[in-house]
Design an enzyme around this catalytic site. Structure first.
Site, short mmCIF file in Angstrom:
data_model
loop_
_atom_site.label_atom_id
_atom_site.label_comp_id
_atom_site.label_asym_id
_atom_site.label_seq_id
_atom_site.Cartn_x
_atom_site.Cartn_y
_atom_site.Cartn_z
N LYS A 106 0.84 -1.19 0.00
CA LYS A 106 0.00 0.00 0.00
C LYS A 106 0.89 1.25 0.00
O LYS A 106 1.98 1.23 0.57
CB LYS A 106 -0.89 -0.03 1.24
CG LYS A 106 -1.95 1.06 1.32
CD LYS A 106 -2.82 0.84 2.55
CE LYS A 106 -3.86 1.92 2.71
NZ LYS A 106 -4.73 1.69 3.90
N SER A 208 -9.93 1.80 2.47
CA SER A 208 -8.68 2.50 2.22
C SER A 208 -7.67 1.67 1.44
O SER A 208 -7.03 2.15 0.52
CB SER A 208 -8.08 2.95 3.56
OG SER A 208 -6.75 3.34 3.42
N THR A 229 -6.94 1.07 10.14
CA THR A 229 -7.25 1.80 11.36
C THR A 229 -8.62 1.35 11.86
O THR A 229 -8.81 1.08 13.03
CB THR A 229 -7.24 3.32 11.11
OG1 THR A 229 -5.97 3.70 10.54
CG2 THR A 229 -7.47 4.10 12.40
N GLY A 231 -11.24 -1.07 9.63
CA GLY A 231 -11.85 -1.72 8.48
C GLY A 231 -11.09 -1.67 7.18
O GLY A 231 -11.53 -2.25 6.17
N SER A 232 -9.95 -1.01 7.14
CA SER A 232 -9.29 -0.74 5.86
C SER A 232 -8.55 -1.92 5.25
O SER A 232 -8.15 -1.86 4.09
CB SER A 232 -8.31 0.44 6.01
OG SER A 232 -9.01 1.61 6.31
#
Length: 570
Positions: A106, A208, A229, A231-232
């Site tokens: 990411k 995210s 943080t 659910g990402s």
């Protein structure tokens, strides 16, 4: 592979298996890390050929064709690194299961400055994507404000993977600033554009770490890391038919990862199987002097690969916090059907097993306050440790000003609320309330009251929320797909469809702190009994065509073709 699918889960129902004979090369859409490593060991193909194939697959669908915008940029040194690892394998043997394996990170996860990739948190808009490809691969969270910034070193997780022999083939797109800048659709960043889920045109990638999710869904790398943080990791894993592991806060270091909250942030794997995700977790877990939270791990970290047991659910007590499941009818029906599968695998289901303070947890504003304050503290600390920031940004206040003065590149100024947020008694009270709702009267309360080993919920039923505020682990694995006759919503994407035929959804396994070994076992047993991921592929145009057969020693794909993502489309 057939696209026929049911919205439900059928025990043991899978599509025809790929040819795994010694003469067949692995299908990169679904190939496991173990399959790829076997091929490398046997000399069926090289890491150079593997990187070439993945680069070409990225070029086919990232900006061209369906334009999924899953990848912000590729690593111009990936091929030379692969060649060096091929030579090392011949001279010294293999480093292990990740030797020569291409991965994605990411765009908030830092990589060596000399390697050349940005880490921007996704910010940028003045350049076209093809121009951006010429930039070094830094870590930017998709943000122009951090474009060209020089990190002091690899992030801890990148260093661990690199030491194991992995190759970072590129950086994945994300919601700019991991979704914390506000007013940004899921999966949109200034640098990377709008990511789309490859299971339906213009579908919401849901979270995210959306680039990691979309990329892994269709085989643009062998594995990936996202960050979470709240659910990402698990939400885009759910939407993109993947396995996502969100570790306990403190199991995996956050050093070198652009932060939101030191209380909730973590990095974790997003892969096509529990085994692949577990392999990456095994590599990146461990203490790091640069991350205080990791110095309080309880004892020796186990070998998580030993948790991969098809019989792990025998005798397990799993609870269903039924009050969390609302407004997800199709998903709830499939989830309810899956409970019989758990029972068939030897688990005892306690349903309902509700939290004592469900409504208070779901309506609490404490998390919002904590994240607002933490963002200012943690972003300022991160930027202060950068070696160089060409834009001159040094603080959160500078980021706000950058957006105001670069309206041609950026969306409206973010973070204003965070800049004004003080560290005061109200903040500490909110943090205490998060721990109370997530731990004391949340996950730990339910596990204790009902004598449970773990909690199970549809991932899309806010399974991530209590784990986020508690700092506890959860794992999402594929559960099912929206029915083919489901209504497309909204009918005209604005800018994304949030509901559509064939969109995947997952099931989450939630536990107390450092219960990853147990959760991995349960997730693996369920995955191996159902093989949900194999029931449906992405829509036709979103599936790259390049395979290893196209990049053999005498193949048609040369280095220049493999790198055509780095050139402007005609």
């Amino acid at each position: 592979m057939s696209s026929t699918v049911s919205s439900g889960v059928v025990l043991g129902t899978v599509l025809p298996k790929r040819d795994t004979s010694s003469h067949a090369l692995p299908d990169l859409y679904e190939a496991s890390i173990a399959e790829l490593q076997d091929g490398l060991v046997e000399g069926s193909f090289s890491s150079v050929q593997l990187v070439k194939a993945y680069l070409r697959r990225i070029a086919e669908v990232n900006l061209e064709g369906p334009a999924l915008h899953a990848i912000i940029e590729t690593n111009l040194k990936a091929l030379s690194q692969a060649a060096a690892l091929d030579d090392e394998r011949k001279a010294k043997g293999s480093r292990g299961p990740l030797h020569g394996i291409p991965l994605l990170l990411k765009d908030n996860i830092a990589t060596l400055h000399e390697e050349g990739m940005d880490t921007t948190a996704g910010r940028t808009r003045c350049m076209t994507a093809c121009h951006l490809a010429y930039y070094n691969i830094y870590s930017t969270l998709g943000s122009y404000a951090l474009l060209g910034s020089v990190v002091p070193r690899d992030s801890f997780v990148a260093a661990k993977l690199r030491q194991a022999g992995a190759i970072f083939v590129g950086k994945a797109n994300l919601s700019e600033w991991a979704g914390m800048r506000g007013q940004v659709p899921s999966g949109f960043s200034g640098r990377g554009g709008q990511t789309h889920c490859p299971y339906y045109p213009n579908a919401d990638p849901l979270g995210s770490s959306s680039g990691s999710g979309a990329a892994m869904a269709i085989g643009l790398a062998a594995g990936s890391l996202g960050s979470e943080t709240d659910g990402s990791i698990v939400c885009p894993s759910s939407r993109n038919n993947l396995v996502g592991i969100k570790p306990t806060i403190g199991l995996v270091s956050r050093s070198g990862v652009i932060p939101i909250s030191s209380h909730q942030d973590t990095t974790g794997p997003m892969c096509r199987s529990v085994a692949d995700a577990t392999l990456l977790l095994n590599c990146i877990a461990g203490p790091d002097p640069r991350d205080e939270a990791t110095l309080h791990q309880p004892g020796v970290i186990p070998d998580y690969m030993r948790a991969l047991d098809k019989n792990a659910l025998k005798g397990a007590r799993l609870g269903v916090p039924r009050a969390f499941i609302r407004n997800v009818k199709t998903i709830e029906e499939t989830f309810n059907s899956s409970l019989d599968i758990f029972r068939a695998l030897g688990a005892e289901i306690v349903d309902p097993a509700d939290f004592p303070a469900t409504e208070e947890l779901l309506t609490s504003k404490a998390e919002e306050l904590v994240l607002t304050v933490d963002l200012k503290i943690d972003i300022n600390k991160y930027i202060s440790e950068l070696v160089e920031v060409p834009t001159g940004v040094k603080t959160l206040a500078d980021l706000i000003e950058f957006n105001k003065t670069h309206t041609d590149q950026e969306l409206p100024p973010p973070f204003i609320q965070s800049e004004a947020a003080p560290v005061d008694d109200t903040y500490f009270a909110a943090l205490a309330k998060d721990f109370d709702l997530g731990r004391t009267r949340g996950i730990d309360a339910v596990l204790s009251q009902f004598n449970l080993d773990a909690i199970i919920l549809p991932t899309d039923a806010q399974a991530h929320l209590p784990a986020a505020i508690a700092g506890y682990p959860l794992i999402s694995v594929p559960l099912g797909f929206q029915a083919d006759d489901v209504e497309v919503l909204p009918a005209t994407p604005s800018p994304l469809h949030t509901q559509a035929p064939g969109l995947p959804f997952g099931i989450s396994f939630v536990g107390t702190a450092y219960s990853e070994f147990k959760l991995i076992g349960y997730a693996y047993a369920f995955e191996q009994a159902t093989h949900v991921r194999l029931q449906r592929r992405a829509y036709h145009d979103a599936i790259p065509r390049t395979q290893l057969t196209d990049v053999g020693e005498g193949g048609s794909l040369n280095y220049a073709q493999a790198l055509n993502l780095h050139h402007c489309p005609s």
